[in-house]
Design a protein around this motif. Structure first.
Motif, PDB file in Angstrom:
ATOM      1  N   ALA A 607      -2.876   4.088  -2.261  1.00 11.91           N
ATOM      2  CA  ALA A 607      -1.622   4.285  -2.992  1.00 11.91           C
ATOM      3  C   ALA A 607      -0.440   3.837  -2.125  1.00 11.91           C
ATOM      4  O   ALA A 607       0.495   3.204  -2.620  1.00 11.91           O
ATOM      5  N   SER A 610      -0.319   0.010  -2.155  1.00 14.12           N
ATOM      6  CA  SER A 610       0.182  -0.539  -3.423  1.00 14.12           C
ATOM      7  C   SER A 610       1.679  -0.332  -3.524  1.00 14.12           C
ATOM      8  O   SER A 610       2.407  -1.210  -3.998  1.00 14.12           O
ATOM      9  N   GLY A 611       2.155   0.824  -3.082  1.00 12.48           N
ATOM     10  CA  GLY A 611       3.583   1.122  -3.132  1.00 12.48           C
ATOM     11  C   GLY A 611       4.395   0.195  -2.240  1.00 12.48           C
ATOM     12  O   GLY A 611       5.609   0.098  -2.385  1.00 12.48           O
ATOM     13  N   ARG A 612       3.725  -0.469  -1.315  1.00 11.76           N
ATOM     14  CA  ARG A 612       4.428  -1.373  -0.402  1.00 11.76           C
ATOM     15  C   ARG A 612       4.082  -2.836  -0.698  1.00 11.76           C
ATOM     16  O   ARG A 612       4.001  -3.644   0.216  1.00 11.76           O
TER      17      ARG A 612
END
Ligand SMILES: Nc1nc2c(ncn2[C@@H]2O[C@H](COP(=O)(O)OP(=O)(O)OP(=O)(O)O)[C@@H](O)[C@H]2O)c(=O)[nH]1
Ligand SMILES: [Mg+2]
Length: 686
Positions: A607, A610-612
């Motif tokens: 997660a 993906s957030g980065r």
């Protein structure tokens, strides 16, 4: 007693290691007080311990570098090396381990610290260092000892061997039973525990726990196994011999318990070290030391730059004797002549005579010695006993001296920082003129900047390091570049026509010429190329331009006014005027990132990636690491900057990553506009 038969002789060197804040520095203090090296036991809270003497350590109330202290216990010399527990300062511990006879792993009954414990035990297992576990802070225990052991067990590859059990009194631990001695003790604050009768419930608990201990020992001792099966009580000496042997062979990890800040359990720990830990003879064997004749061999476990004594190399003598005037060399270089041999007690050094085999001392003025060096006095240098590479750095800051006059001082101070702690690296970025400090985490870098300030007196400013953006073009153009000046006297004239084209990603820059009939004379063509290169240094978006082909296709010259300089200027003008018409686009560096983490954190890590803007390439179990995963992803450099902070908080501090440049990728839209605007603002401010 047979104990004495196996007892190692000579000076010992013991590392105190373990997870963050488990009580290592407090334990060192207790040991020093108990052995009479200091008159009274200091406390971390009071800022008066022998360990953590530096301003930075006192300020943060944590170890930020190792402490070396030599003391005497029952006639033998012991050097203890208290290592920092924070993963950000773990390099000190790794460099020390080859030199020690054994390690005491100080730990707590704290679930959150088990991954760190595993990390540390792993290092010890790999370097084959015999190790005790000292289960500290049992004054705060809220679990039965069996439960605690269950909790810690997964951290060790070899069985944890419970050597002592606590005596409870109304939910408080007031003493312990030693299972090898079969004796009960009641704790006394800052004094030796008192022997009491082993009776009642404690006696039956002792029987059961002792049987478990013996069973584990018997896994590697058939004779003991038979005795257990036939219900014959094994002789006490045999038990001690087995304990010593199996500890030294690294097949068990004995567990002792105590309360470091009250000095409970400390004397028994010292006795266990005295009787069971191996000594220099075994360590020399482990390291494969082959010294001929009277040649001295020593291993440098730490480098210090002291305010008064200059450079000091903390070393353990592994063969022969090292004294004032001994000339030492590594396989790579002569490192210097020893000037001063010192006994260490934290920040206090005391000059002493030559150091014999097994002793750990500070050696003065070995200008060219480095941490991790194996030094010898013989004609041929001894092969290195260990190669300790610092872990790859994970976080960077850009720094600059607040005052220009400090630039030279800053350079020298940075060299010393790296000398003392090779896990900090210094990189000069020629493009941005930034000095970038790479280290092991936020606290590590903070402490390094504090050291610059406090120790070396250089005030610095810090900022986020620049990302290596580039730009390129998406369509071709043919552009004239003309430079003409006629202001009295000699004029300047250069005139070129450039064909500018995009190239595939990663091709860089090419320059060719197709001049016919000498319209641009041959001797000026390289100047045109130089001018083109000048023009590509700052593209229309503010970044270096890559992946372009420039062809010189036409031009003209003047027989008097043309010069190298004029053609260079013309080349630059052609590029500067041409590029904005080529649909420029920003390029950002993308790296492949490899993250290692305990597998219960893998989903969280995915997660975070993906957030980065990370693109996950896959994940696998980490080779040789039970219960760990390795996640691979592609990630923009700008998102990697502070990745470690999030990784650590998702993994109880033990997750880490490495990265490697992969390619440049186009970036457009709002994010790109923001980067370009920030660059323009910075250029305007400069
Ligand atoms: N209750 C209790 N507190 C302890 C004990 N031992 C140490 N402490 C406290 O635990 C905190 C950390 O102690 P340190 O000795 O600095 O721990 P450390 O392992 O050296 O810490 P780092 O080197 O930073 O990893 C301090 O506040 C100590 O007073 C103990 O046995 N019981
Ligand atoms: Mg400490």
């Amino acid at each position: 007693m047979a104990q004495n038969g196996t007892r190692a002789s000579g000076p010992r060197c013991i590392a105190l290691v373990g997870p963050f804040q488990s009580g290592k520095t407090t334990l060192l203090e207790a040991i020093l007080a108990r052995t009479g090296a200091v008159p009274r036991q200091g406390m971390i809270e009071a800022g008066n311990t022998v360990g953590d003497a530096s301003k930075e350590a006192r300020h943060h109330k944590m170890s930020v570098e190792l402490t070396v202290a030599t003391t005497t216990f029952m006639g033998d010399s012991y050097t203890f090396i208290d290592c920092p527990g924070s993963v950000e300062f773990i390099h000190d511990m790794r460099a020390v381990l080859p030199a020690v006879d054994a390690a005491v792993v100080v730990c707590e009954a704290d679930e959150k610290k088990v991954p760190q414990l595993q990390l540390i035990l792993r290092e010890l297992e790999e370097q084959k260092i015999p190790r005790f576990l000292f289960l500290n802070k049992i004054d705060k225990a809220d679990k039965r000892i069996r439960e605690t052991l269950q909790l810690l067990r997964p951290a060790s590859r070899v069985p944890l061997l419970l050597r002592q059990i606590p005596i409870w009194n109304n939910d408080i631990i007031t003493g312990f039973v030693d299972l090898a001695l079969e004796r009960a003790f009641v704790y006394k604050e800052h004094a030796a525990s008192e022997v009491v009768a082993l009776e009642g419930d404690n006696a039956s608990r002792e029987k059961e726990a002792r049987f478990t201990m013996l069973e584990t020992l018997a896994d590697h001792d058939d004779e003991l196994m038979e005795q257990l099966l036939e219900d014959i009580p094994p002789p006490r000496d045999k038990v001690f011999d087995d304990l010593a042997k199996e500890l030294r062979d690294g097949i068990v990890c004995p567990v002792l318990i105590g309360v470091a800040n009250r000095s409970n359990g400390v004397l028994r720990l010292l006795k266990a070290l005295r009787h069971e830990a191996p000594g220099i003879t075994e360590t020399v064997k482990r390291l494969g030391i082959k010294a001929s004749g009277s040649d001295a061999v020593a291993y440098v476990l730490k480098t210090l730059h002291t305010a008064h004594g200059g450079k000091m190399s903390v070393a353990r003598v592994l063969a022969g004797t090292v004294g004032d005037g001994t000339t030492l060399s590594s396989t790579e270089r002569e490192v210097g002549r020893v000037s001063g041999v010192f006994k260490m007690l934290g920040a206090n050094n005391e000059k002493r005579g030559p150091a014999a085999t097994g002793e750990a001392v500070a050696l003065g003025k070995l200008d060219h010695a480095m941490t991790g060096d194996t030094l010898s006095s013989g004609k041929t240098a001894h092969a290195p006993v260990a190669e300790i590479k610092p872990l790859p750095p994970v976080l960077a800051i850009a720094i600059l001296a607040r005052e220009r006059k400090d630039d030279v001082k800053l350079g020298q101070a940075l060299n010393k920082l790296h000398d003392e702690d090779p896990s900090v690296t210094i990189i000069h970025n020629p493009e941005t003129h930034e000095v970038v400090l790479w280290g092991q985490g936020e606290m590590h870098l903070r402490v390094e900047t504090e050291r610059l300030n406090e120790r070396y007196g250089v005030a610095i400013d810090r900022r986020t390091p620049s990302v290596g953006y580039r730009e390129t073009i998406r369509k071709p153009v043919v552009q004239r570049g003309r430079h003409k000046k006629q202001s009295g006297g000699h004029g300047q004239f250069g005139d070129v026509v450039l064909d500018i084209k995009p190239l595939p990603r990663g091709s860089g820059f090419t320059f060719t010429d197709e001049i016919k009939g000498g319209v641009v004379p041959n001797n000026y063509i390289s100047s045109v190329e130089e001018g083109v290169i000048d023009g590509l240094k700052h593209g229309p978006l503010g970044f270096p331009v890559v992946d372009v082909a420039v062809k010189l296709i036409d031009g003209s010259y003047h027989s008097v006014d043309s010069s190298d300089m004029a053609f260079r200027t013309a080349g630059r003008i052609g590029v500067v005027e041409g590029l904005p018409q080529c649909n420029p686009v920003l390029l950002e560096p993308i790296h492949t990132v490899e993250i290692v983490c305990p597998n219960d954190a893998t989903a969280k890590i995915n997660a975070i990636l993906s957030g980065r803007r990370g693109q996950i390439l896959g994940f696998d179990t980490r080779e040789g690491w039970d219960g760990w995963d390795c996640v691979r992803a592609m990630m923009p450099e700008s998102e990697i900057g502070d990745l470690i902070i999030e990784l650590r908080s998702a993994t109880a501090g033990v997750g880490s990553y490495t990265f490697k440049f992969d390619h440049m990728a186009e970036l457009s839209g709002k994010p790109a506009d923001q980067i370009v605007a920030a660059r323009k603002a910075a250029a305007a401010a400069a």
